[in-house]
Motif scaffolding. Sequence first.
Motif, PDB file in Angstrom:
ATOM      1  N   UNK A 189      -3.124   9.131  -8.257  1.00 58.57           N
ATOM      2  CA  UNK A 189      -2.233   8.471  -7.311  1.00 58.57           C
ATOM      3  C   UNK A 189      -0.903   9.175  -7.292  1.00 58.57           C
ATOM      4  N   UNK A 190      -0.018   8.794  -6.379  1.00 61.52           N
ATOM      5  CA  UNK A 190       1.297   9.436  -6.294  1.00 61.52           C
ATOM      6  C   UNK A 190       2.053   9.336  -7.605  1.00 61.52           C
ATOM      7  N   UNK A 191       2.710  10.421  -7.971  1.00 61.99           N
ATOM      8  CA  UNK A 191       3.409  10.457  -9.260  1.00 61.99           C
ATOM      9  C   UNK A 191       4.571   9.486  -9.289  1.00 61.99           C
ATOM     10  N   UNK A 192       5.312   9.364  -8.186  1.00 69.19           N
ATOM     11  CA  UNK A 192       6.512   8.512  -8.167  1.00 69.19           C
ATOM     12  C   UNK A 192       6.454   7.496  -7.031  1.00 69.19           C
ATOM     13  N   UNK A 193       5.278   6.944  -6.793  1.00 70.85           N
ATOM     14  CA  UNK A 193       5.152   5.965  -5.709  1.00 70.85           C
ATOM     15  C   UNK A 193       4.374   4.755  -6.203  1.00 70.85           C
ATOM     16  N   UNK A 194       4.284   3.739  -5.340  1.00 71.53           N
ATOM     17  CA  UNK A 194       3.635   2.495  -5.711  1.00 71.53           C
ATOM     18  C   UNK A 194       2.173   2.497  -5.287  1.00 71.53           C
ATOM     19  N   UNK A 195       1.361   3.319  -5.905  1.00 72.72           N
ATOM     20  CA  UNK A 195      -0.067   3.302  -5.646  1.00 72.72           C
ATOM     21  C   UNK A 195      -0.484   4.199  -4.492  1.00 72.72           C
ATOM     22  N   UNK A 196      -1.750   4.584  -4.523  1.00 73.41           N
ATOM     23  CA  UNK A 196      -2.333   5.397  -3.466  1.00 73.41           C
ATOM     24  C   UNK A 196      -2.525   4.558  -2.213  1.00 73.41           C
ATOM     25  N   UNK A 197      -2.415   5.170  -1.042  1.00 75.15           N
ATOM     26  CA  UNK A 197      -2.667   4.464   0.207  1.00 75.15           C
ATOM     27  C   UNK A 197      -4.140   4.046   0.253  1.00 75.15           C
ATOM     28  N   UNK A 198      -4.442   2.780   0.532  1.00 75.48           N
ATOM     29  CA  UNK A 198      -5.840   2.331   0.554  1.00 75.48           C
ATOM     30  C   UNK A 198      -6.728   3.159   1.478  1.00 75.48           C
ATOM     31  N   UNK A 199      -6.178   3.604   2.621  1.00 72.84           N
ATOM     32  CA  UNK A 199      -6.971   4.417   3.535  1.00 72.84           C
ATOM     33  C   UNK A 199      -7.401   5.730   2.918  1.00 72.84           C
ATOM     34  N   UNK A 200      -6.526   6.333   2.102  1.00 70.80           N
ATOM     35  CA  UNK A 200      -6.868   7.587   1.428  1.00 70.80           C
ATOM     36  C   UNK A 200      -7.997   7.348   0.427  1.00 70.80           C
ATOM     37  N   UNK A 201      -7.905   6.258  -0.328  1.00 71.27           N
ATOM     38  CA  UNK A 201      -8.947   5.938  -1.306  1.00 71.27           C
ATOM     39  C   UNK A 201     -10.276   5.636  -0.622  1.00 71.27           C
ATOM     40  N   UNK A 202     -10.219   4.903   0.486  1.00 70.69           N
ATOM     41  CA  UNK A 202     -11.445   4.571   1.221  1.00 70.69           C
ATOM     42  C   UNK A 202     -12.129   5.836   1.748  1.00 70.69           C
ATOM     43  N   UNK A 203     -11.343   6.715   2.352  1.00 71.40           N
ATOM     44  CA  UNK A 203     -11.912   7.936   2.913  1.00 71.40           C
ATOM     45  C   UNK A 203     -12.479   8.838   1.819  1.00 71.40           C
ATOM     46  N   UNK A 204     -11.799   8.888   0.691  1.00 71.58           N
ATOM     47  CA  UNK A 204     -12.289   9.698  -0.424  1.00 71.58           C
ATOM     48  C   UNK A 204     -13.615   9.158  -0.936  1.00 71.58           C
ATOM     49  N   UNK A 205     -13.691   7.830  -1.120  1.00 69.23           N
ATOM     50  CA  UNK A 205     -14.943   7.227  -1.582  1.00 69.23           C
ATOM     51  C   UNK A 205     -16.079   7.481  -0.616  1.00 69.23           C
ATOM     52  N   UNK A 206     -15.811   7.354   0.685  1.00 69.43           N
ATOM     53  CA  UNK A 206     -16.846   7.579   1.695  1.00 69.43           C
ATOM     54  C   UNK A 206     -17.302   9.033   1.701  1.00 69.43           C
ATOM     55  N   UNK A 207     -16.367   9.957   1.521  1.00 69.97           N
ATOM     56  CA  UNK A 207     -16.720  11.382   1.501  1.00 69.97           C
ATOM     57  C   UNK A 207     -17.641  11.694   0.332  1.00 69.97           C
ATOM     58  N   UNK A 208     -17.314  11.186  -0.842  1.00 70.95           N
ATOM     59  CA  UNK A 208     -18.134  11.453  -2.026  1.00 70.95           C
ATOM     60  C   UNK A 208     -19.479  10.741  -1.923  1.00 70.95           C
ATOM     61  N   UNK A 209     -19.478   9.515  -1.420  1.00 72.09           N
ATOM     62  CA  UNK A 209     -20.725   8.765  -1.265  1.00 72.09           C
ATOM     63  C   UNK A 209     -21.692   9.479  -0.329  1.00 72.09           C
ATOM     64  N   UNK A 210     -21.164  10.314   0.551  1.00 74.46           N
ATOM     65  CA  UNK A 210     -22.006  11.006   1.515  1.00 74.46           C
ATOM     66  C   UNK A 210     -22.890  12.077   0.923  1.00 74.46           C
ATOM     67  N   UNK A 211     -22.573  12.558  -0.278  1.00 75.83           N
ATOM     68  CA  UNK A 211     -23.424  13.592  -0.878  1.00 75.83           C
ATOM     69  C   UNK A 211     -23.882  13.269  -2.305  1.00 75.83           C
ATOM     70  N   UNK A 212     -23.488  12.121  -2.842  1.00 73.21           N
ATOM     71  CA  UNK A 212     -23.856  11.763  -4.213  1.00 73.21           C
ATOM     72  C   UNK A 212     -25.113  10.895  -4.250  1.00 73.21           C
TER      73      UNK A 212
END
Length: 312
Positions: free
Chosen positions: A161-184
């Motif tokens: 997540x961001x080094x000096x921010x309040x958490x990762x953007x949910x959209x970024x996490x969702x897209x990352x999970x979907x990308x990995x789920x597509x080939x795992x």
Amino acid sequence: MMAAAERVWVLADPRAGTAAQALGIAERLGVPFRTLPLEWGPLARLPLPFPTLAGLSAPARAGIAPPWPRLAVSAGRRSGPVALWLGRRGVRTVHCMRCPGAAGFDLNVVGRHDGPPRAANALPILGAAHRISPARLAAAREEFADLGGLPGPRVALLVGGPVRAEGMAPGVARDLGARVAGFAGSVLATASRRTGAAATEALAAALAALPHRLHRWGSPGANPLLGFMAWADALVVTGDSVSMLSEALVTQAPVFVAPTGAEGRRHLALHESLYAAGQARPLAAAPAPFARPPIDEVGRICAEIRARGLLG
């Protein structure tokens, strides 16, 4: 005579990732060591390119007292002056990361992405020092043997997540999970303190239709991170974490770097150093496998410490 427990001191910065660099080296040396938690005072904000304890709080200064160890291991700009001060008292010093006054260390361990100085005491490494070892990975593979029953390819997804921010953007996490789920075939995902609850839940939703394990930050029980790494057929690591990218290199699996948009200049330089060394590829290249030898930079650091006689 110095007690065995005082042979090595670890100057532990309050930041966990920074302290882990010094702790990882001390643990791998295989000798008793003492951890000195450092606490900073107001002067720690200043660049102090000379030996001094001035950056420490009064209680922390009181804890720096003889008998002195043979070796002090430190990491980070703020602990550098403390290590140099100990060096003036005959203590051998190993310091991780660049900092003012680095010429005074017996060994200065610097990531290639940080532009190591051309000096006799400099040891360039790929990534950063950490606490993961081949032996710990082997033990985790046995401890978490049930992970071997998940369908392959098993992809370990290590989310920062961001080094000096309040958490990762949910959209970024969702897209990352979907990308990995597509080939795992299955996903072994772990969130960090910096990920945040909202992004973790978005990640969970993206993985819901696939066999997976998700470790939420702060969950009770043992953290399965090492088990995830040991059983992974591939690792996807967010590009904002120097520590996790460095740790992933100990495995034998292909490593893919996932951009999050939160990476700074040093992170991007690290990515390029990993790509140039053939140790990682961008997530856009996944899932095509590629061969890479595991590297053990902490083991190499410890060998250099012994070769230079810094342990006596």
